[in-house]
Design an enzyme around this catalytic site. Structure first.
Site, PDB file in Angstrom:
ATOM      1  CE  LYS A  53      -2.189  -1.036   3.847  1.00  0.00           C
ATOM      2  NZ  LYS A  53      -1.690  -2.366   4.226  1.00  0.00           N
ATOM      3  NE  ARG A  99       6.515  -0.889  10.469  1.00  0.00           N
ATOM      4  CZ  ARG A  99       5.488  -0.882   9.623  1.00  0.00           C
ATOM      5  NH1 ARG A  99       5.612  -0.273   8.454  1.00  0.00           N
ATOM      6  NH2 ARG A  99       4.359  -1.463   9.928  1.00  0.00           N
ATOM      7  NE  ARG A 127       1.882  -5.400  10.952  1.00  0.00           N
ATOM      8  CZ  ARG A 127       3.023  -5.262  10.283  1.00  0.00           C
ATOM      9  NH1 ARG A 127       4.138  -5.762  10.749  1.00  0.00           N
ATOM     10  NH2 ARG A 127       3.039  -4.631   9.137  1.00  0.00           N
TER      11      ARG A 127
HETATM   12  P1  ADP Z   1       0.954  -2.429   7.788  1.00  0.00           P
HETATM   13  O1  ADP Z   1      -0.075  -2.021   6.782  1.00  0.00           O
HETATM   14  O2  ADP Z   1       2.218  -2.865   7.167  1.00  0.00           O
HETATM   15  O3  ADP Z   1       0.437  -3.366   8.839  1.00  0.00           O
HETATM   16  P2  ADP Z   1       0.892   0.256   8.934  1.00  0.00           P
HETATM   17  O4  ADP Z   1       2.115   1.087   8.932  1.00  0.00           O
HETATM   18  O5  ADP Z   1      -0.233   0.644   8.054  1.00  0.00           O
HETATM   19  O6  ADP Z   1       1.411  -1.201   8.657  1.00  0.00           O
HETATM   20  O7  ADP Z   1       0.302   0.180  10.438  1.00  0.00           O
HETATM   21  C1  ADP Z   1       1.115  -0.135  11.546  1.00  0.00           C
HETATM   22  C2  ADP Z   1       0.284  -0.198  12.817  1.00  0.00           C
HETATM   23  O8  ADP Z   1      -0.314   1.100  13.099  1.00  0.00           O
HETATM   24  C3  ADP Z   1      -0.903  -1.152  12.809  1.00  0.00           C
HETATM   25  O9  ADP Z   1      -0.533  -2.487  13.082  1.00  0.00           O
HETATM   26  C4  ADP Z   1      -1.778  -0.556  13.930  1.00  0.00           C
HETATM   27  O10 ADP Z   1      -1.273  -0.850  15.216  1.00  0.00           O
HETATM   28  C5  ADP Z   1      -1.602   0.945  13.699  1.00  0.00           C
HETATM   29  N1  ADP Z   1      -2.626   1.470  12.758  1.00  0.00           N
HETATM   30  C6  ADP Z   1      -2.397   2.014  11.538  1.00  0.00           C
HETATM   31  N2  ADP Z   1      -3.554   2.374  10.941  1.00  0.00           N
HETATM   32  C7  ADP Z   1      -4.548   2.035  11.787  1.00  0.00           C
HETATM   33  C8  ADP Z   1      -5.967   2.120  11.749  1.00  0.00           C
HETATM   34  N3  ADP Z   1      -6.610   2.641  10.693  1.00  0.00           N
HETATM   35  N4  ADP Z   1      -6.673   1.662  12.823  1.00  0.00           N
HETATM   36  C9  ADP Z   1      -6.064   1.141  13.898  1.00  0.00           C
HETATM   37  N5  ADP Z   1      -4.725   1.012  13.997  1.00  0.00           N
HETATM   38  C10 ADP Z   1      -3.968   1.455  12.966  1.00  0.00           C
END
Ligand code: ADP
Ligand code: ZN
Length: 209
Positions: free
Chosen positions: A13, A152, A163
């Site tokens: 993404k 990370r 996740r």
């Molecule tokens: P990925 O898509 O690789 O899992 P992201 O960088 O999008 O990683 O998100 C990392 C973390 O940030 C998630 O595992 C969650 O803890 C938090 N997070 C991000 N976006 C959201 C969301 N829309 N709602 C709840 N938690 C979120």
């Protein structure tokens, strides 16, 4: 143009969002980056989010929704935006529908096995959040800003499995949610970044905006 990118962790993404941002001049809003930046700066939001993010759990809806609502009022969103990592739950999607009307939701499809491999080789830059993969980049510092690369906390193996589980339970239901609204488009994210982007551009070119 108002676009949401859906897809499992590691689907790509962030990479697609950056390419869309450059090609169409849209703002790139990554809730994951927003949380990591708040955690690094030790803000109040960062203090609350830290435990959730590091365990691979979702930050509570109320907090995420407030952050996104505020972010959408910034000037750079006037021409449109790409949401990367939001919404991730049905209540978040409902909250978003109350503020704006989306043009499309692009669902980047990748098998779990590919995703786990990708994440295990992933390195992020502390300076500018750029992501690299050890298979194509062996340096320990960032080409863009010279920042140090790191793994990370939530990219460690146990957390990745968590996740993926959270994704299928909480986020995958959004696929049907947006299908029902006729704004969902699938792209295959299992090949290269460039090939995925070709499909993304194809989807965007067919929108009647
Ligand atoms: P990925 O898509 O690789 O899992 P992201 O960088 O999008 O990683 O998100 C990392 C973390 O940030 C998630 O595992 C969650 O803890 C938090 N997070 C991000 N976006 C959201 C969301 N829309 N709602 C709840 N938690 C979120
Ligand atoms: Zn950097």
């Amino acid at each position: 143009m108002k676009i949401v990118l859906l897809g499992a962790p590691g689907a790509g993404k962030g990479s697609q969002a950056e390419l869309i941002k450059k090609e169409y001049g849209l703002a790139h809003i990554s809730t994951g980056d927003a949380f990591r930046s708040n955690i690094a700066r030790g803000t109040d939001i960062g203090k609350i989010a830290k435990a959730y993010v590091e365990k691979g759990m979702l930050v509570p809806d109320e907090i995420v929704i407030e952050i996104v609502k505020e972010r959408l009022t910034h000037d750079d969103c006037k021409n449109g935006f790409i949401l990367d990592g939001f919404p991730r739950t049905i209540p978040q999607a409902i909250a978003l529908d109350k503020i704006i009307k989306l043009d499309c939701v692009i669902n980047i499809k990748v098998d779990n096995e590919i995703v786990t491999n990708r994440i295990s080789g992933r390195r992020a830059c502390r300076g500018c959040t750029q992501i690299y993969h050890i298979s194509t980049y062996s340096k320990e510092t960032c080409d863009k800003c010279g920042g140090k690369l790191y793994i990370r906390e939530d990219d460690k193996r146990e957390t990745v499995l968590n996740r993926l589980e959270v994704y299928s339970k909480e986020t995958a239901p959004l696929i049907d949610y947006y299908k029902d609204k006729n704004i969902l488009f699938d792209v295959d994210g299992s090949t290269s970044i460039a090939h995925t982007f070709e499909q993304v551009k194809e989807v965007i070119s067919k929108l009647k905006i």
